[in-house]
Design a protein around this motif. Sequence first.
Motif, PDB file in Angstrom:
ATOM      1  N   GLY A   1       0.799  -1.202  -0.049  1.00 27.84           N
ATOM      2  CA  GLY A   1       0.116  -0.154  -0.012  1.00 27.84           C
ATOM      3  C   GLY A   1       0.671   1.281  -0.030  1.00 27.84           C
TER       4      GLY A   1
ATOM      5  N   GLY B   1       2.439   2.119  -3.435  1.00 23.47           N
ATOM      6  CA  GLY B   1       1.195   2.245  -4.461  1.00 23.47           C
ATOM      7  C   GLY B   1       1.203   3.859  -3.986  1.00 23.47           C
TER       8      GLY B   1
ATOM      9  N   HIS C   1      -4.603   3.555  -5.371  1.00 26.62           N
ATOM     10  CA  HIS C   1      -3.941   2.295  -5.138  1.00 26.62           C
ATOM     11  C   HIS C   1      -4.858   1.405  -4.585  1.00 26.62           C
ATOM     12  CE1 HIS C   1      -3.106   3.335  -0.763  1.00 26.62           C
ATOM     13  NE2 HIS C   1      -3.219   2.245  -0.683  1.00 26.62           N
TER      14      HIS C   1
ATOM     15  N   ASN D   1      -5.258  -1.962  -2.273  1.00 26.67           N
ATOM     16  CA  ASN D   1      -4.543  -2.892  -1.376  1.00 26.67           C
ATOM     17  C   ASN D   1      -5.123  -4.128  -1.658  1.00 26.67           C
ATOM     18  OD1 ASN D   1      -4.918  -0.312   0.399  1.00 26.67           O
ATOM     19  ND2 ASN D   1      -2.952  -1.337   0.874  1.00 26.67           N
TER      20      ASN D   1
ATOM     21  N   ALA E   1      -0.244  -3.612  -4.302  1.00 29.41           N
ATOM     22  CA  ALA E   1      -1.190  -2.358  -4.269  1.00 29.41           C
ATOM     23  C   ALA E   1      -1.088  -1.777  -5.727  1.00 29.41           C
ATOM     24  CB  ALA E   1      -0.833  -1.270  -3.143  1.00 29.41           C
TER      25      ALA E   1
END
Lengths: 482, 482, 453, 453
Positions: free
Chosen positions: A131, A134, A259, A261, A278
């Motif tokens: 994440g 991302g 993004h 997850n 992500a």
Amino acid sequence: MLIFEHSRPGRRNYSQSPTTPAEKQAIPQNLLRKSPVLLPEVSEMDAVRHYTRLSQKNFSIDTEFYPLGSCTMKYNPRACNALAMLPQFLARHPLAPEDTGQGFLACMYELQEILKDVTGMAGVSLTPMAGAQGELIGVMMIRAYHEARGDKKRTEIIVPDAAHGTNPATAVMCGYKVVEITTDKEGNVDMDALKAAVGPQTAGLMLTNPSTLGVFEKNISEMSRIVHEAGGLLYYDGANLNAVLGKVKPGDMGFDVIHINLHKTFSTPHGGGGPGAAPVGVAERLLPYLPIPMVAHEKGVYRWLTEEDVPQTIGRLSAHMGNAGVLLRAYIYVRLLGAEGMNRISQYATLNANYLMAELRKAGFEIAYPTRRASHEFIVTLKEIKERTGVTAMNLAKRLLDKGYHAPTTYFPILIPECLLIEPAETESKQTLDAFVTAMKEILQEIEDQPDMVKSAPHNMPLRKLDDVRAARELDLAWKPQ
Amino acid sequence: MLIFEHSRPGRRNYSQSPTTPAEKQAIPQNLLRKSPVLLPEVSEMDAVRHYTRLSQKNFSIDTEFYPLGSCTMKYNPRACNALAMLPQFLARHPLAPEDTGQGFLACMYELQEILKDVTGMAGVSLTPMAGAQGELIGVMMIRAYHEARGDKKRTEIIVPDAAHGTNPATAVMCGYKVVEITTDKEGNVDMDALKAAVGPQTAGLMLTNPSTLGVFEKNISEMSRIVHEAGGLLYYDGANLNAVLGKVKPGDMGFDVIHINLHKTFSTPHGGGGPGAAPVGVAERLLPYLPIPMVAHEKGVYRWLTEEDVPQTIGRLSAHMGNAGVLLRAYIYVRLLGAEGMNRISQYATLNANYLMAELRKAGFEIAYPTRRASHEFIVTLKEIKERTGVTAMNLAKRLLDKGYHAPTTYFPILIPECLLIEPAETESKQTLDAFVTAMKEILQEIEDQPDMVKSAPHNMPLRKLDDVRAARELDLAWKPQ
Amino acid sequence: MPFIPHTEEDVEEMLASIGAASIEELFDEIPPDLKTGNLSRVPPGMTEMEITRLMHERAQADGFYLNFIGAGAYEHHIPAAVWQITTRGEFYSSYTPYQAEASQGTLQLLYEYQTMMASLTGMDVSNASLYDGATALAEAALMAVRQHKTSRRILVPGTAHPTYRKVLRAIVRNQDIEVVEIPFDPESGQVIPEQLDPFGQEEFAALVVPQPNFFGVLEQVDTLTDWAHKKNSLVIAVVNPMSLAMLTPPGEWGTKGADIAVGEGQPLGIPLSSGGPYFGFMACKQELVRQMPGRIIGKTVDLDNKPGFVLTLQAREQHIRRSKATSNICTNQGLMVTAATIYMSLLGPEGLRRVAAQSHANLLQLVEKLETIPGVKRAHSGFCFHEAALKLPGPIDEILQALKAQGILGGLSLQDYYPALSNTLLVCTTETKTPVDLDKFGEVLGKILKKYK
Amino acid sequence: MPFIPHTEEDVEEMLASIGAASIEELFDEIPPDLKTGNLSRVPPGMTEMEITRLMHERAQADGFYLNFIGAGAYEHHIPAAVWQITTRGEFYSSYTPYQAEASQGTLQLLYEYQTMMASLTGMDVSNASLYDGATALAEAALMAVRQHKTSRRILVPGTAHPTYRKVLRAIVRNQDIEVVEIPFDPESGQVIPEQLDPFGQEEFAALVVPQPNFFGVLEQVDTLTDWAHKKNSLVIAVVNPMSLAMLTPPGEWGTKGADIAVGEGQPLGIPLSSGGPYFGFMACKQELVRQMPGRIIGKTVDLDNKPGFVLTLQAREQHIRRSKATSNICTNQGLMVTAATIYMSLLGPEGLRRVAAQSHANLLQLVEKLETIPGVKRAHSGFCFHEAALKLPGPIDEILQALKAQGILGGLSLQDYYPALSNTLLVCTTETKTPVDLDKFGEVLGKILKKYK
């Protein structure tokens, strides 16, 4: 007992390394290692036994209810693991020719297409490995966009005070100044604060919707208008996508970049803290900046897109193409679900959260935003209890462990005092939620009757409360032979 | 909580069965089921969680030292499991043509050859699915041999009083009368008793060597001569082969037939009570009677032997060819070991047993046969302790559980009062044995200081001592909906 | 020294404690002339890397086929969760649960299994499994003889699995038990109840009733059961457990229900795996429970009155009763039962029913399709579950070879088992076969059979 | 509704408790005009049986090859125990160990990992992993800049992995950090310490030293380290952890040792798997620990003074420090580290050394063999570990195609990364290659190259 304490000099597993020492060697003496390597010398059985027993000391989705807010701890289908680990997939070298990986690449391509649809975005790159990466990549694209337009005065990223800590940290990593804006009483972003913060210096706004407060930002369209009119872009932190999957697409809310997850919404395993994945999705105007590699499908053949195909790309952000095996698991999961299954995720995640919120309220817990619908999560605050009894959110969390439940997220979002962020996820049954409510009620009673017992929890775990302060003060980060 | 108690009517796993109900059906109404099936209606996660948690309630080799005498609880290499479960091996139908299974058949053929060498026998059949079935098949071959010679007066099988209960039970299943012979003070078969028992009515003698008393029958050659001279055959119960692997071959001791517990000596998993596998080996004269199928290798091709190839065979004893997947695991294990590895098994199993015996003796425990070498196991008796303190072998066994050790075998062999049959196996380290001795010493002290505590053990397990008597008296063998 | 942890120092200290000069000395009670254990034909050891490569190569060599063989072993989808949990060390590497307090995982699971199997078969109680379906039938016959007391005769129809009949004979023959074969109707592929009376003239201990039978055909179980009961004999049902999600369970056959139900548990989550390990199941009426062989788990309480599970009725077993035991069996197929229990939990009643129903529907679909090929027709007229015998218009071995060359295992040639059934193919479909698979089989077979027109 | 357990009755009761008429009502705070979530391009759901078949087919299509590609991802034997334990639910499906008392399994394992990596690299402390080797290098560069305080310049040799250099640039460019490339000697394939001085005129925060470098060649790490330290700069080692079983660890380079060691952890028990998930490792000197990004586990005690483990130094992290964090990183690659820790425990120091030594010996063997083919010769003169660049006498893409047709992936063409290195092949051997494999490669390549003589 540490694995090193099982070790004895000279013990080794003869099956696991070459039988005879290598014959040839051509490395100059000064480059050869002289110091011993501190690895354990244990038998195969001792290693298996040690790590099997260690595993049993973990709470996990496969063994306990794990209502950790903002983390979407849902069932990780075993099929995803089994199929992503088929021998051919595991054996494939990342730099092997594309024609030796058409099966794998087909999965990646289809995953890109599915995620585009789910997010309402024009393009998706699968490379981000978590994440936070991302986010980094998302904000890098925002910066690349402004730079490509010669728009150099944009130096600020706006972030709500309820946001994940990664949001401001990411903005800083991209060279931006962070402007925090406040939250109103209902848990929405304070629109006046937003208006005051926005200006020609605004590169973008990072937002989670539903927010980390567990509520949907009703004014999202207005916010989008305000930021866009000022020339900024909207970043969607996909941490809470599980709450609106198939209901609302971030693209339709006006977001420019997102993004996703996969280890939350698409149920790839959390693995004790990773690996995640992500993928980032972008609106039309950010397409040229997507990170490579991506997968293209041309004349029935799948191939990687490189710098030549995407000349304005922000570049490569991993040694290969990200966490391929995690992406495979997510692909298998989305194919198992299909469109209907995805719609149902948000429905039942929301049902579970609202039911649990209702039941805990009836049980006497204070809800942070009692007038709002819960999204897939909600907040309980122990402010009043703490003031009256001294029992904290962390005490309650530890006491839950005693009763066989993993604790919810504590002390986040930071603007709610003594809070528990509770996310049951859609894969838990009503019976499990009811049993959890019963445990919470018991603790509520224990807080009244024996607050000291609650304050010194846990009591039924293999260890009692651990001393965090000592850990940080007397740093012990590696075992040393006695 | 039972899996049925997690069940709710109408809940189901949509991924695990056809999405749409089948369209066609052509079964007459009177043959169709009307009553519901009592299977749980649970989600995939609930099932995974339930059985994962149940598994954690087991002691096992992968988690605890498990010195269960006569059971050879050694490390089960994880590679054997992984490789026996390669998708192609799992997918192969037992009746698929031989040319679609040459890889599998090659493993089976080689396993036959290796077991012939290990046992010193002329032929091996892999079909028996457990030790007890190996015995059954062995005695059936003895019977077939006598019958084929028209020797019909042989109606008795001789069995030492220390033998496994399966020995006499098997003899009876083959229509024989059982003659038990006694054991001398040193743990050997009483030779006078043997001589007295042998006669023209003797079909054979069943023997474990080393015996279940943990000692080697020194007079084996003499015993062999006596039985053979009377026209009987010698059956070798391979339960204790681990003790002499590569040291002595049963064929060289004069045995005519043997079963080999692969789940002991060759480390296939015990699986909570099976599946095992117990190939039988025979001397020349019993070759014609081996059960089918067996694998032949002719002109580079592997094929099954059938009734046509072995016309005097005692026949088929399983629906297919026995526990193929277990045989694969054993094959992988023997290839990992090789000849040298096999020799070492008996050496280190014997070393561990004698060391543990010496240490426990020093700790104050009474050894049943203190003048003898231990084979791979030995016996401790609590006779004196029981008389003095009332603490039984079973009490000590339960107390060991509290200390994280599985108990040794208790009350077997039945001729030693209050006995513990202890078999550490070669895969345990000195450190583990030392820790076990420490635990045993602690219990010895506890027996003196707080005998009632020991008598009411276990205390640290999820459940206290279970009521066997009630289980048998108030039979409850299946859950019923409330 | 794979898997042996001893260091040289360990060995020295251990020998010192024992008071021996060498490991070899520990073998000094073995007469020297017997020490001939030179393993000259055992190859040298391999590393795990080497054996991994060898086994992968052999697996690759065996390959994958589109399989239509059944005949007692059935290819069903097995959820990934089943074996990932079953092979957890705590299940995989534990022993028979002798120490109940340290084995509640296995014991509770087996109790759940017994509950499921009792319900599936419609019987009162189930044991914790036997070796396989064939030996379970033999044990059921021995049990029936023990219970019946006066007859040692077992009636078995020719429609029962041929290998099961062989195993039955091999096991019971040493106990003076007579196995009498009952003929079947070649047209319908069933036993005709009306033709049984000659076999019932003499007393018999039990009648075996297979459902579905080896041809996949459904027997008239109600009539057969009532006939045997009228003769004061027991009824032993041999059933496919998967079919019981659709078919009347043995406990409800006829007026009183079968007395013992046995069969092959493999369809419940066990891979085909070249024939094993599978597991036999056995369930029976309450009054027969003390005659039942194998492990049985009972529910009880601990000292604090908390519920728990133990091995029970051990007084029947060989380690207590020795020569007077009900059977010499001591292990069950624990790990397979672990898998089957998880499988049944994941499928649930509706899932299992759908798998059975789809397997059946696919057979109807396939047979319909194949019968459109000239010269192909069903060998029997009886109703089928998921398997059927088909007459082919050419030499079956050649046809099966041709199918195999195209990646299809077309079924089992019945000729080896029933010489009268020349050029007859036993085909099976489970839920694993898609419409595309069925079409492919039809097309390929159609092309192959053109030359025999 | 895969994975959703709710029955209709459950839903009714839950809605009643909430006081809502329908699930849809729970979404009433979402503006209706935004509800456009029609997933028209997501295919319908599949059953597990269907996806299982699809994935098996795709895996079969990808097949197996005899692989000589390395270039940052290495094929080593992985003991079966590694992933059977790693994928146990308790490791696989747990979260970051925020509740230490309920996560001692993961926490202790990570502490053991940190111990192993610190020793392997010869550094004082290790974190609990980063995403991969390339991002670990970028994080090390950021860390060096934070520590150095006055310079934002990083020197990176051209022998460092080309993709790592790209990732480094992409990540640091937004923080005004300058990445300066240092040339290498085309003859030896190494950085020449004597040619560095021009780059040291201006202050720099750190020098990156790859060992072995991208060509498989060993750099003169002692001289390079001392040179950088003399300039008051930090040294960032980029190392293959497997090679450290044989090679001098970064902590012992030069007089003072490198300051930060990073690299790709994949060789330690992680399958190639098309490139991920792998894990990056990072170890450093004690004085840099508070600059280190990522999770760090510390040993402490509980209320009863029993030892236990917790996440520590969280004050550096983003969820506490927010915009002032050392990095935005919050996850590590926990499950990969679980595998690596079990791998290192199973191999032990001697096992790991043998794997490294055999990988190296195999390269010498292979190069010797291939150099007997006319026109094939080493591209560089420097000493190698388990990888080397070879000049070929013909067009490399064509040759690689021809090798692939015979089931061999012959290596990586260097031309795409270094235009000057035309027709140059980067080959790698690990311990997985047998003498037969090496011979086969030699023979096949020899035949292919005949046409270019």
